[in-house]
Design a protein around this motif. Structure first.
Motif, PDB file in Angstrom:
ATOM      1  N   PRO A  72       0.805  -1.204  -0.092  1.00 30.77           N
ATOM      2  CA  PRO A  72      -0.123  -0.130  -0.114  1.00 30.77           C
ATOM      3  C   PRO A  72       0.960   1.496  -0.189  1.00 30.77           C
ATOM      4  O   PRO A  72       1.825   1.327   0.433  1.00 30.77           O
ATOM      5  CB  PRO A  72      -0.832  -0.099   1.171  1.00 30.77           C
ATOM      6  CG  PRO A  72      -0.886  -1.606   1.616  1.00 30.77           C
ATOM      7  CD  PRO A  72       0.258  -2.068   1.157  1.00 30.77           C
ATOM      8  N   HIS A  73       0.460   2.297  -0.682  1.00 34.48           N
ATOM      9  CA  HIS A  73       1.196   3.493  -0.685  1.00 34.48           C
ATOM     10  C   HIS A  73      -0.071   4.712  -0.698  1.00 34.48           C
ATOM     11  O   HIS A  73      -0.973   4.641  -1.122  1.00 34.48           O
ATOM     12  CB  HIS A  73       1.841   3.300  -2.144  1.00 34.48           C
ATOM     13  CG  HIS A  73       1.388   3.119  -3.206  1.00 34.48           C
ATOM     14  ND1 HIS A  73       0.769   4.175  -4.084  1.00 34.48           N
ATOM     15  CD2 HIS A  73       0.815   1.706  -3.622  1.00 34.48           C
ATOM     16  CE1 HIS A  73       0.209   3.338  -5.155  1.00 34.48           C
ATOM     17  NE2 HIS A  73       0.165   2.161  -4.916  1.00 34.48           N
ATOM     18  N   GLN A  74       0.684   5.728  -0.142  1.00 35.32           N
ATOM     19  CA  GLN A  74      -0.201   7.113  -0.080  1.00 35.32           C
ATOM     20  C   GLN A  74      -0.548   7.770  -1.272  1.00 35.32           C
ATOM     21  O   GLN A  74      -1.666   8.191  -1.424  1.00 35.32           O
ATOM     22  CB  GLN A  74       0.438   7.979   0.908  1.00 35.32           C
ATOM     23  CG  GLN A  74       0.352   7.776   2.289  1.00 35.32           C
ATOM     24  CD  GLN A  74       1.040   8.768   3.169  1.00 35.32           C
ATOM     25  OE1 GLN A  74       2.119   8.992   3.126  1.00 35.32           O
ATOM     26  NE2 GLN A  74       0.121   9.814   3.778  1.00 35.32           N
ATOM     27  N   VAL A  75       0.428   7.820  -2.108  1.00 40.70           N
ATOM     28  CA  VAL A  75       0.341   8.673  -3.536  1.00 40.70           C
ATOM     29  C   VAL A  75       0.202   7.749  -4.602  1.00 40.70           C
ATOM     30  O   VAL A  75       0.978   6.911  -5.009  1.00 40.70           O
ATOM     31  CB  VAL A  75       1.423   9.607  -3.741  1.00 40.70           C
ATOM     32  CG1 VAL A  75       1.501  10.395  -4.889  1.00 40.70           C
ATOM     33  CG2 VAL A  75       1.726  10.652  -2.380  1.00 40.70           C
ATOM     34  N   GLN A  76      -0.807   7.921  -5.349  1.00 43.10           N
ATOM     35  CA  GLN A  76      -1.245   6.970  -6.446  1.00 43.10           C
ATOM     36  C   GLN A  76      -1.142   7.740  -7.758  1.00 43.10           C
ATOM     37  O   GLN A  76      -1.550   8.991  -7.687  1.00 43.10           O
ATOM     38  CB  GLN A  76      -2.628   6.369  -6.253  1.00 43.10           C
ATOM     39  CG  GLN A  76      -2.690   5.715  -4.895  1.00 43.10           C
ATOM     40  CD  GLN A  76      -3.998   5.458  -4.459  1.00 43.10           C
ATOM     41  OE1 GLN A  76      -4.980   5.901  -5.272  1.00 43.10           O
ATOM     42  NE2 GLN A  76      -4.105   5.203  -3.395  1.00 43.10           N
ATOM     43  N   SER A  77      -0.401   7.463  -8.668  1.00 39.99           N
ATOM     44  CA  SER A  77      -0.313   8.361 -10.067  1.00 39.99           C
ATOM     45  C   SER A  77      -0.694   7.578 -11.006  1.00 39.99           C
ATOM     46  O   SER A  77      -0.123   6.297 -11.284  1.00 39.99           O
ATOM     47  CB  SER A  77       1.130   8.722 -10.098  1.00 39.99           C
ATOM     48  OG  SER A  77       1.660   9.357  -8.756  1.00 39.99           O
TER      49      SER A  77
END
Ligand SMILES: [Zn+2]
Ligand SMILES: [Zn+2]
Ligand SMILES: [Zn+2]
Ligand SMILES: [Zn+2]
Lengths: 148, 148
Positions: free
Chosen positions: A79-84
């Motif tokens: 999981p990660h906070q910033v999705q691009s």
DNA sequence: TTTACTGGATTATGATATAACATTGATATA
DNA sequence: TATATCAATGTTATATCATAATCCAGTAAA
């Protein structure tokens, strides 16, 4: 593939069904498209799909593309906070910018830095970039060799 | 205020009405909220509002917040490729990150750099950051002085 | 006047999403 | 065993968001 890392045992039955549907698809799916697929498994109502999608989002397995009202599997390992995302307006291609792309973490860092400076407690961020993908750009320049 | 810079003479009548409605509002408006306001000016149908919103978006005067299905006036002086918003999950506050914030252009530069590296021709990008705003963070820590 | 074009109005419908409540099945525990 | 509990699921209805399709009005060439 990132999806091999997921612990499927934490998923409910419906979440698993939705996960499989998304995995089969080579592009983002609308909720009602997922529903169509799941009808063969006895799912009848939109609610079922939306609930499963919500669960998968919370687990970081699925992202929603707000600009498209569509859902994709996360291509990262964790999981990660910033999705691009890159979204091609021509062919519909969607690509999540992966951590393997060396510069990606720098973008995330920059974002986190700016936001911290404002005193905002960021939980999650989504960056959706619209334009023309490399493949489609090639096609176009075949038609029109002169520079734009 | 950025809105003083806009050349209102390029707007159609309905675009102007929608612009005024958004200017009056201190938070993003849904299309149907705009419609409610415009009813007093004889506007009856959603289409009218959506068309005007589309025009204003193309002119760079309005942005759509996809995660909220809502619309806000741009707070910049001129059209720009990368739009960044802070969205508070607590109070609904939305703030467009302004160019006055010194670090903002760096984020934009980083994004453009990464994207260029992938061969993607970016036309427009929107960054929506969800979390808790400074004001709401203050309220919470009043209840709960200990760290999270 | 005819033509073409832009903006606007109207009607209907499509697409997306959630509220509210009922049911099931597994697990705990009295 | 009975029964309380809880999470997941099912069901029905409805709310919300957005667009298609068609017609009309004004206006500026031709
Ligand atoms: Zn991801
Ligand atoms: Zn493409
Ligand atoms: Zn802006
Ligand atoms: Zn807040």
């Amino acid at each position: 593939m990132a999806h091999d890392n997921i612990d499927l045992s934490t998923l409910t039955r419906n979440e698993l069904l939705v996960f499989e549907a998304l995995k089969e698809s080579d592009s983002p799916m609308k909720a009602y498209d997922v529903l169509d697929v799941l009808k063969s498994h006895g799912v009848r109502a939109p609610m079922t799909v939306y609930r499963a999608l919500e669960g998968l989002e919370e687990k970081g397995i699925v992202h929603k593309l707000d600009a498209l009202n569509a859902f994709v599997l996360c291509s990262h390992d964790r999981p990660h906070q910033v999705q691009s995302f890159l979204v091609c307006s021509e062919c519909g291609m969607v690509q999540e910018i992966s951590p393997e792309l060396r510069e990606a973490p720098q973008v995330e860092d920059k974002i986190l830095g700016v936001v911290r400076a404002t005193g905002f407690q960021m939980r999650e961020a989504r960056l959706e970039m619209k334009g023309i993908c490399q493949k489609c750009t090639g096609k176009q320049s075949a038609h029109n060799t002169a520079a734009e």
